[in-house]
Every structure is written in structure tokens, then in C-alpha cells.
Design an enzyme around this catalytic site. Structure first.
Site, PDB file in Angstrom:
ATOM      1  N   LYS A  64       1.423  -1.031   0.302  1.00  0.00           N
ATOM      2  CA  LYS A  64       0.189   0.323   0.035  1.00  0.00           C
ATOM      3  C   LYS A  64       1.035   1.145  -0.248  1.00  0.00           C
ATOM      4  O   LYS A  64       1.649   1.530   0.317  1.00  0.00           O
ATOM      5  CB  LYS A  64      -1.250  -0.255   1.039  1.00  0.00           C
ATOM      6  CG  LYS A  64      -0.015  -0.366   2.592  1.00  0.00           C
ATOM      7  CD  LYS A  64       0.424   1.351   3.046  1.00  0.00           C
ATOM      8  CE  LYS A  64       0.671   1.767   4.194  1.00  0.00           C
ATOM      9  NZ  LYS A  64       1.648   2.875   4.228  1.00  0.00           N
ATOM     10  N   ASP A 100      -1.859  -1.287  10.926  1.00  0.00           N
ATOM     11  CA  ASP A 100      -2.344  -1.466   8.683  1.00  0.00           C
ATOM     12  C   ASP A 100      -2.837  -2.633   9.012  1.00  0.00           C
ATOM     13  O   ASP A 100      -3.956  -2.835   7.506  1.00  0.00           O
ATOM     14  CB  ASP A 100      -1.433  -0.723   7.919  1.00  0.00           C
ATOM     15  CG  ASP A 100      -0.771   0.039   8.490  1.00  0.00           C
ATOM     16  OD1 ASP A 100      -0.947   1.449   8.568  1.00  0.00           O
ATOM     17  OD2 ASP A 100       0.369   0.262   7.531  1.00  0.00           O
TER      18      ASP A 100
END
Length: 296
Positions: free
Chosen positions: A18, A146
């Protein structure tokens, strides 16, 4: 003589990374954590890969990695498996090989993505012991801020500690991300401490970072509605000026926007055209950094 265990499944699973299109960090709370406001964008490259053999018997995880330094019981893959087993009682014997391509400590979420992939793998095979999506996300949050996003797997705005996810289309379909991973490593704990310390002093003029050197690229180009922002850039670029120079080069080479991802050290640029992204990567990787092209 006991029969050999039966291999019930062999599979390979890609593991994405990401970048953060936005990362605002709140003040340090009394519990030592910080609230964040971030826009997560999943990328298909660079990607790790799992190779898993599951046996038809209970047991533990046997973990190997292309980076031997990561073959520890503290690795997030091992912790994810054992945390799930403790919570559900489902603990199949697994042989897990991990090929690392997402650079370690680059702000791309490689470890969190690996952990989420392991949680998803065992949960999908747990039968009656499987957790609901809500309970699985809660378990993921204990492994890292995350990890819930990687379970979710779609562009999303996250707030709080990172678990409150709102699906959001960034409006970047057909674009390309050029991801540059310099050899520098930025420790997350250091970055937060440095940001807290910097906020104790007035900001200095000139610390802002432009979205682009080209006027045509300065208009809003995704739903952030504003220049890309990462609160960590000022402290990280001050400590690692070579990372700031990578951002400057991406902008000079035609990126509509460029930003440090997470606490770094990866820096990415967003390009409208593939050939421009390829040319930028060719120039920047020639100086040593690893570089990747990711379609959006």
C-alpha cells in the site's frame, strides 16, 4: 510405523502492498498512541508471495523466508497464525514459505499485509471456528494498525488507530504509481517521536512540499481534493535528505503528485501516462534504489 501426514492443500498467494495518499497524525494521546487520518491505496506491486502447504492434522506453523533475518517467532506471519489459533482453537499444521519483494521497513505495509494474508487464509479454512469479519478485524488490529486495511483490501480512508475504514474511490483508474525504495530505513517509533518533538517548536518557513512543479498538474486529481500530504515528511526528509530529493525528481519528471509513504522510506509518484512513469523509474533506479511500476 505411523502413516505420513496427508498434505490437504498446496497453494500460492500474492501479497499486495500500500501507499498513503494522505497521512495526518494527531497529537500523542495519554496512552502513547496517536490518532491518524489516512487514505490507504492498495498496490499490486511490489508484492510478496506465500507458498503454503496445509496438512490434514493439527499442529503449528513452520515458517521460512527468502530473507533469513525475518525467520523469527516474532515475525508477523507467525504471530498472526498463533494469535488466530489461540482465539479460535483452529491450528492446522502449515509449512509456509514467504518470498519477500516488498522492502522491509519502507512504509509500504509489507509485514502488515503478510499478517492479514495469513489471517484470511486460516479463517477461510476454519469452518465452524471461523470468525466474523468484525471479530477478524479486531484480532488484526492487535497485530498492527495497518492489518485491518489489508484484510479489507480496497481503497479506504482510515481514522482513529487505523481500524475505522470507509471505502473511497480515489479517482485514479488508469493511472500509474512509480514506487521508489531507497536503501535508507526509517523506524516507525523514531518517526513518531521525531514528529512529537518537532511539534514542540514553531514551524520554519519553506517546510511545505509542492504537489507538482507543473501548473497543469496542480489541480485536484483525486478525491483528496488537495495536495497529497504526509505529516512525517518534514522530520523524515530532514533526517534523510536523499528521500526528499527522490520526491523532487519524481515531480520534475512529470508526476502529478509525489509523497512519502507511511513513515518511509519509500516515495511514490502518481503519473497519468505509463510511459512517463517508466521513464522516471528508469532514471531513478539507475542510482541504486529498487523501483516498481504499479497500475492503479
Amino acid at each position: 510405523m505411523a502413516p505420513s501426514p496427508v498434505c490437504a492443500e498446496e497453494t500460492a498467494i500474492p501479497v499486495p502492498c500500500k501507499v498513503n495518499l494522505r497521512l495526518r497524525v494527531g497529537l500523542r494521546r495519554s496512552d502513547g498512541y496517536h490518532d491518524i487520518d489516512t487514505f490507504f491505496l492498495p498496490l499490486p506491486e511490489p508484492a510478496d508471495a506465500f507458498y503454503i502447504r496445509r496438512f490434514d492434522e493439527p499442529g503449528d506453523i513452520e515458517f521460512t523466508c527468502s530473507n533469513p533475518e525475518l525467520e523469527t517467532d516474532d515475525n508477523l506471519v507467525v504471530r498472526a497464525y498463533r494469535t488466530y489459533a489461540a482465539a479460535t482453537g483452529f491450528s492446522p499444521r502449515l509449512e509456509v514459505g514467504l518470498r519477500k519483494r516488498i522492502p522491509h521497513g519502507a512504509g509500504l505495509g509489507g509485514g502488515s499485509s503478510d499478517a492479514a494474508t495469513m489471517l484470511r487464509y486460516v479463517n477461510d479454512r476454519a469452518g465452524p471456528a471461523a470468525l466474523s469479519e468484525t471479530d477478524l478485524a479486531a484480532l488484526a488490529l492487535h497485530l498492527g494498525a495497518d492489518v485491518p486495511f489489508f484484510l479489507y483490501g480496497r481503497p479506504a480512508i482510515a481514522s482513529g488507530e487505523g481500524a475505522k475504514l470507509v471505502p473511497t474511490d480515489p479517482g485514479l483508474s488508469g493511472w500509474y504509481a512509480a514506487v521508489v525504495c531507497p536503501p535508507a530505513r526509517v523506524k516507525t517509533a523514531w518517526a513518531y517521536a521525531a514528529l512529537d518533538a518537532a511539534r514542540s517548536f514553531p514551524a520554519k518557513p519553506g517546510q511545505e512540499f509542492l504537489t507538482s512543479v507543473f501548473e497543469a498538474n496542480k489541480r485536484a486529481f483525486c478525491v483528496t481534493g488537495a495536495p497529497l500530504r504526509n505529516d512525517f515528511e518534514s522530520v523524515v526528509f530532514n533526517a534523510h535528505p536523499e528521500l526528499g530529493r527522490v520526491k523532487e525528481r519524481l515531480l520534475a519528471l512529470g508526476a502529478a503528485g509525489a509523497l512519502l509513504s507511511g513513515t518511509g522510506s519509500a516515495v511514490f509518484g502518481l503519473f497519468r501516462q505509463r510511459h512517463a512513469a517508466v521513464l522516471a523509474l528508469a532514471e531513478l533506479s539507475g542510482n541504486g534504489p529498487r523501483a516498481f511500476l504499479a497500475p492503479l
